[in-house]
Design an enzyme around this catalytic site. Structure first.
Site, short mmCIF file in Angstrom:
data_model
loop_
_atom_site.label_atom_id
_atom_site.label_comp_id
_atom_site.label_asym_id
_atom_site.label_seq_id
_atom_site.Cartn_x
_atom_site.Cartn_y
_atom_site.Cartn_z
N THR A 20 1.25 -1.55 -0.31
CA THR A 20 -0.04 -0.27 0.21
C THR A 20 1.49 1.59 0.06
O THR A 20 1.84 1.45 0.01
CB THR A 20 -0.93 -0.75 1.46
OG1 THR A 20 -1.95 1.37 1.36
CG2 THR A 20 -0.41 -0.18 2.26
N ASP B 168 -5.64 -4.95 -8.65
CA ASP B 168 -7.35 -3.51 -8.46
C ASP B 168 -7.57 -3.51 -9.45
O ASP B 168 -8.42 -3.07 -8.95
CB ASP B 168 -5.82 -2.67 -8.53
CG ASP B 168 -5.79 -1.93 -7.32
OD1 ASP B 168 -5.77 -2.80 -6.06
OD2 ASP B 168 -5.37 -1.10 -6.89
N TYR C 244 -13.84 3.54 0.19
CA TYR C 244 -14.71 3.18 0.97
C TYR C 244 -14.95 3.44 2.28
O TYR C 244 -15.39 3.09 3.15
CB TYR C 244 -13.78 1.20 1.49
CG TYR C 244 -12.65 0.99 1.46
CD1 TYR C 244 -12.89 1.17 3.14
CD2 TYR C 244 -11.89 0.62 0.65
CE1 TYR C 244 -11.36 0.71 3.45
CE2 TYR C 244 -10.04 0.89 0.81
CZ TYR C 244 -10.22 0.53 2.28
OH TYR C 244 -8.55 0.21 3.01
N LYS D 221 3.37 1.34 -3.75
CA LYS D 221 3.50 1.13 -4.93
C LYS D 221 4.37 1.14 -6.74
O LYS D 221 4.41 -0.04 -7.31
CB LYS D 221 2.21 0.73 -5.29
CG LYS D 221 1.09 0.56 -4.16
CD LYS D 221 -0.84 0.87 -4.75
CE LYS D 221 -2.08 -0.19 -3.74
NZ LYS D 221 -3.38 0.24 -3.83
#
Length: 281
Positions: free
Chosen positions: A62, A103, A227, A66
């Site tokens: 994360t 992803d 989210y 990345k």
């Protein structure tokens, strides 16, 4: 010997990944564990070399790692190369490290699960950053008819369009967000791929109010890749308009499920991963 998996990040304390991963591991009766590893910026190379030394089977990456991972890996899959980011690293039996990006397929699974028809879709992506790149790659792979990249800075959207347009089967356009009213009238799917609706962003409500939800057809679907919160300011406005919405947690779950298969060679129980996060199955 217990199989060790984990996530590298800075910060990483907030990550919800261990909860859903360990729930799936327990459900399958596997001798494995998924842990958080606080790996500071600039220390990723040492941490990845430590994977080999410690025999850690796989890690998810994360922020801020990345993009930085490419130079430390032996091979990288096509999706990661196109997106320009790696979120999954596997230690192979020969000691080599392979990088993947889950992803894009994770997002597509979430959209299909939410009722979106991707083949032939006319999509608008809000944003031109890393999340937008993943959405663009996923939509291309699923056979979208047309994709508009809309950003506050049209030059950023144009740069992304130029990079992908030559090799894409889909029609790809770049636009300024001021043109959304006209664009939305012929749109099936809107993907919000910026940080504008993140929890704590003082401009979240004004951003949502600036998006002309009323211009979308009645059948259109609105998805927000954020989210936290689960119901973003944009999704609330879309729901008030009577449109179908898809939140960002499905992407988190499905990209994790794909990585689970890459690391452990089995399909995880997605319903158990979802329920571990306090969601209905």
């Amino acid at each position: 010997m217990k199989t060790v998996l984990g996530v590298f990040g800075d910060p990483v304390a907030h990550s919800r990944s261990p909860v859903m991963w360990n729930a799936a591991i327990e459900a399958l009766g596997l001798d494995a564990i998924y842990l958080k590893f606080h790996v500071k910026r600039g220390e990723l190379g040492d941490a990845l070399r430590g994977m080999r030394a410690l025999g850690i089977r796989g890690v998810n990456l994360t922020l801020p790692h990345k993009e930085a991972a490419f130079e430390f890996l032996d091979e990288v899959d096509t999706a990661a190369q196109k997106i320009g980011a790696i979120n999954t690293v596997r230690l192979n039996e020969d000691g080599s490290l392979s990088g993947f990006n889950t992803d894009a397929p994770g997002l597509m699974r979430s959209l299909v699960e939410g009722g979106a028809k991707l083949e032939g879709a006319r999509a608008v992506i809000l944003g031109a950053g890393g999340a937008a790149r993943a959405a663009l790659v996923g939509l291309e792979n699923e056979g979208a008819e047309s994709i508009v990249i809309a950003a506050r800075r049209e030059e950023a959207a144009e740069a992304l369009r130029e990079e992908f347009a030559k090799s894409s089967r889909a029609s790809i356009r770049a636009a300024d967000m001021s043109h959304l009213h006209e664009l939305f009238q012929a749109t099936d799917l809107v993907l919000q791929a910026t940080s504008a609706t993140l929890e704590g962003n003082p401009h979240a409500e004004s951003f949502a109010a600036s998006i002309p939800i009323g211009s979308l057809p009645d059948h259109a679907i609105v998805s927000d890749l954020v989210y936290a919160p689960l119901e973003t300011s944009l999704l609330r406005r879309a729901q008030a308009r009577g449109l179908r919405t898809i939140d960002g947690l499905g992407m988190l779950i499905h990209q994790g499920a794909i990585a689970f298969s890459i690391f452990l060679g089995v399909e995880p129980p997605v319903d158990r991963m979802r329920s571990s996060l306090g969601l209905d199955t």
